[in-house]
Design a protein around this motif. Structure first.
Motif, PDB file in Angstrom:
ATOM      1  N   TYR A 122    -125.969   7.703  19.632  1.00  0.00           N
ATOM      2  CA  TYR A 122    -126.871   7.375  20.813  1.00  0.00           C
ATOM      3  C   TYR A 122    -125.729   5.849  21.182  1.00  0.00           C
ATOM      4  O   TYR A 122    -125.785   4.923  20.125  1.00  0.00           O
ATOM      5  CB  TYR A 122    -128.221   6.856  20.826  1.00  0.00           C
ATOM      6  N   ILE A 123    -124.884   5.762  22.020  1.00  0.00           N
ATOM      7  CA  ILE A 123    -124.344   4.173  21.744  1.00  0.00           C
ATOM      8  C   ILE A 123    -124.755   3.721  23.315  1.00  0.00           C
ATOM      9  O   ILE A 123    -124.292   4.326  24.311  1.00  0.00           O
ATOM     10  CB  ILE A 123    -122.921   4.868  22.071  1.00  0.00           C
ATOM     11  N   ALA A 124    -124.815   2.511  22.340  1.00  0.00           N
ATOM     12  CA  ALA A 124    -125.496   1.018  24.285  1.00  0.00           C
ATOM     13  C   ALA A 124    -124.772   0.254  24.273  1.00  0.00           C
ATOM     14  O   ALA A 124    -124.285  -0.611  23.535  1.00  0.00           O
ATOM     15  CB  ALA A 124    -127.052   1.367  23.781  1.00  0.00           C
ATOM     16  N   ALA A 125    -123.955  -0.135  25.738  1.00  0.00           N
ATOM     17  CA  ALA A 125    -123.630  -0.914  26.199  1.00  0.00           C
ATOM     18  C   ALA A 125    -123.924  -1.624  27.229  1.00  0.00           C
ATOM     19  O   ALA A 125    -124.712  -1.074  28.270  1.00  0.00           O
ATOM     20  CB  ALA A 125    -122.286  -0.377  25.926  1.00  0.00           C
ATOM     21  N   SER A 126    -123.286  -3.431  27.235  1.00  0.00           N
ATOM     22  CA  SER A 126    -123.382  -3.634  28.321  1.00  0.00           C
ATOM     23  C   SER A 126    -122.092  -3.766  29.121  1.00  0.00           C
ATOM     24  O   SER A 126    -121.454  -3.216  28.643  1.00  0.00           O
ATOM     25  CB  SER A 126    -123.674  -5.396  27.490  1.00  0.00           C
ATOM     26  N   ASP A 127    -121.975  -5.036  29.928  1.00  0.00           N
ATOM     27  CA  ASP A 127    -121.266  -4.627  30.461  1.00  0.00           C
ATOM     28  C   ASP A 127    -119.556  -5.469  29.199  1.00  0.00           C
ATOM     29  O   ASP A 127    -118.172  -4.452  29.608  1.00  0.00           O
ATOM     30  CB  ASP A 127    -120.785  -5.226  31.736  1.00  0.00           C
ATOM     31  N   ASP A 128    -119.585  -6.059  28.815  1.00  0.00           N
ATOM     32  CA  ASP A 128    -118.318  -6.025  28.037  1.00  0.00           C
ATOM     33  C   ASP A 128    -118.919  -5.937  26.342  1.00  0.00           C
ATOM     34  O   ASP A 128    -117.761  -6.443  25.544  1.00  0.00           O
ATOM     35  CB  ASP A 128    -118.040  -7.791  28.145  1.00  0.00           C
ATOM     36  N   ALA A 129    -119.447  -5.202  26.055  1.00  0.00           N
ATOM     37  CA  ALA A 129    -119.312  -4.823  24.543  1.00  0.00           C
ATOM     38  C   ALA A 129    -120.233  -3.985  24.219  1.00  0.00           C
ATOM     39  O   ALA A 129    -121.610  -3.215  24.893  1.00  0.00           O
ATOM     40  CB  ALA A 129    -120.551  -6.526  23.985  1.00  0.00           C
ATOM     41  N   ILE A 130    -120.739  -3.547  22.770  1.00  0.00           N
ATOM     42  CA  ILE A 130    -121.381  -2.647  22.766  1.00  0.00           C
ATOM     43  C   ILE A 130    -122.900  -3.352  21.935  1.00  0.00           C
ATOM     44  O   ILE A 130    -122.553  -3.882  20.800  1.00  0.00           O
ATOM     45  CB  ILE A 130    -120.551  -1.912  21.015  1.00  0.00           C
ATOM     46  N   LEU A 131    -123.682  -2.618  22.194  1.00  0.00           N
ATOM     47  CA  LEU A 131    -124.830  -3.549  21.732  1.00  0.00           C
ATOM     48  C   LEU A 131    -125.426  -2.371  20.050  1.00  0.00           C
ATOM     49  O   LEU A 131    -126.680  -2.920  19.864  1.00  0.00           O
ATOM     50  CB  LEU A 131    -125.689  -3.226  22.820  1.00  0.00           C
ATOM     51  N   GLU A 132    -125.494  -1.641  20.843  1.00  0.00           N
ATOM     52  CA  GLU A 132    -125.635  -0.290  19.211  1.00  0.00           C
ATOM     53  C   GLU A 132    -124.896   1.129  19.376  1.00  0.00           C
ATOM     54  O   GLU A 132    -125.022   1.648  19.846  1.00  0.00           O
ATOM     55  CB  GLU A 132    -127.378   0.332  20.358  1.00  0.00           C
ATOM     56  N   VAL A 133    -125.473   1.374  18.115  1.00  0.00           N
ATOM     57  CA  VAL A 133    -124.926   2.649  17.891  1.00  0.00           C
ATOM     58  C   VAL A 133    -125.700   3.743  16.821  1.00  0.00           C
ATOM     59  O   VAL A 133    -126.272   2.909  15.614  1.00  0.00           O
ATOM     60  CB  VAL A 133    -123.746   3.366  16.774  1.00  0.00           C
ATOM     61  N   ASP A 134    -126.791   4.540  17.004  1.00  0.00           N
ATOM     62  CA  ASP A 134    -127.828   4.955  16.167  1.00  0.00           C
ATOM     63  C   ASP A 134    -127.562   6.337  16.427  1.00  0.00           C
ATOM     64  O   ASP A 134    -127.740   7.366  17.235  1.00  0.00           O
ATOM     65  CB  ASP A 134    -129.233   4.457  17.471  1.00  0.00           C
ATOM     66  N   PHE A 135    -128.002   7.264  15.146  1.00  0.00           N
ATOM     67  CA  PHE A 135    -128.447   8.365  15.164  1.00  0.00           C
ATOM     68  C   PHE A 135    -129.978   9.258  15.444  1.00  0.00           C
ATOM     69  O   PHE A 135    -131.067   8.392  15.461  1.00  0.00           O
ATOM     70  CB  PHE A 135    -128.511   9.200  13.245  1.00  0.00           C
TER      71      PHE A 135
END
Length: 153
Positions: free
Chosen positions: A13-26
């Motif tokens: 699961y990859i979460a991002a704002s408009d300009d940065a990666i916030l989270e990468v999680d299994f």
């Protein structure tokens, strides 16, 4: 916004704002496919896919993990560990100039919200012991073995 990416270790699961990666999680639970909805999420998926195929050892993505100033300092230090190598909690504590903070480094390491890209899996216990990993110890072993194979090339 977010995307999901199938990987050899399960869905990421990859979460991002408009300009940065916030989270990468299994994610162990089944998730419907969610293609990248932004160029940044597409870049993250492409770079992670290349990593899993042994074609990338470093990531070039803007990151903005949420955490305390101390956690941020630890996570920044983790990014200096080269692919195929590992460091101890003691090493990271010394690197951030706080040699007695091994336990706090371990806590910050365990709260890293950006798995793989911020390589908390490269931190091991004293004497080379493989200790905890938020994604599960079997994933940590896989990642370290995968990177050891990449370093041989």
């Amino acid at each position: 916004m977010y995307a999901t990416l199938p990987s050899p270790l399960g869905t990421l699961y990859i979460a991002a704002s408009d300009d940065a990666i916030l989270e990468v999680d299994f994610r162990d639970e089944a998730m419907p496919p969610c293609p990248p909805a932004s160029p940044l999420l597409q870049a993250a998926c492409d770079q992670l896919d290349a990593y899993f195929h042994g074609e990338r050892q470093r990531f070039d993505l803007p990151l903005a993990p949420r955490g305390t100033p101390f956690q941020q300092e630890v996570w920044q230090a983790l990014q200096s560990i080269p692919c195929g190598e590992h460091r101890s909690y003691r090493d990271i504590a010394a690197l951030i100039g706080n040699p007695k903070a091994m336990r706090a480094v371990g806590m910050a390491n365990g709260r890293n919200p950006v798995a793989i890209i911020i390589p908390c899996h490269r931190v091991i216990g004293a004497g080379g012991k493989l200790v905890g990993y938020a994604g599960g110890l079997e994933r940590k072993v896989w990642l370290l073995q995968h990177e050891a194979g990449m370093a041989d090339h």
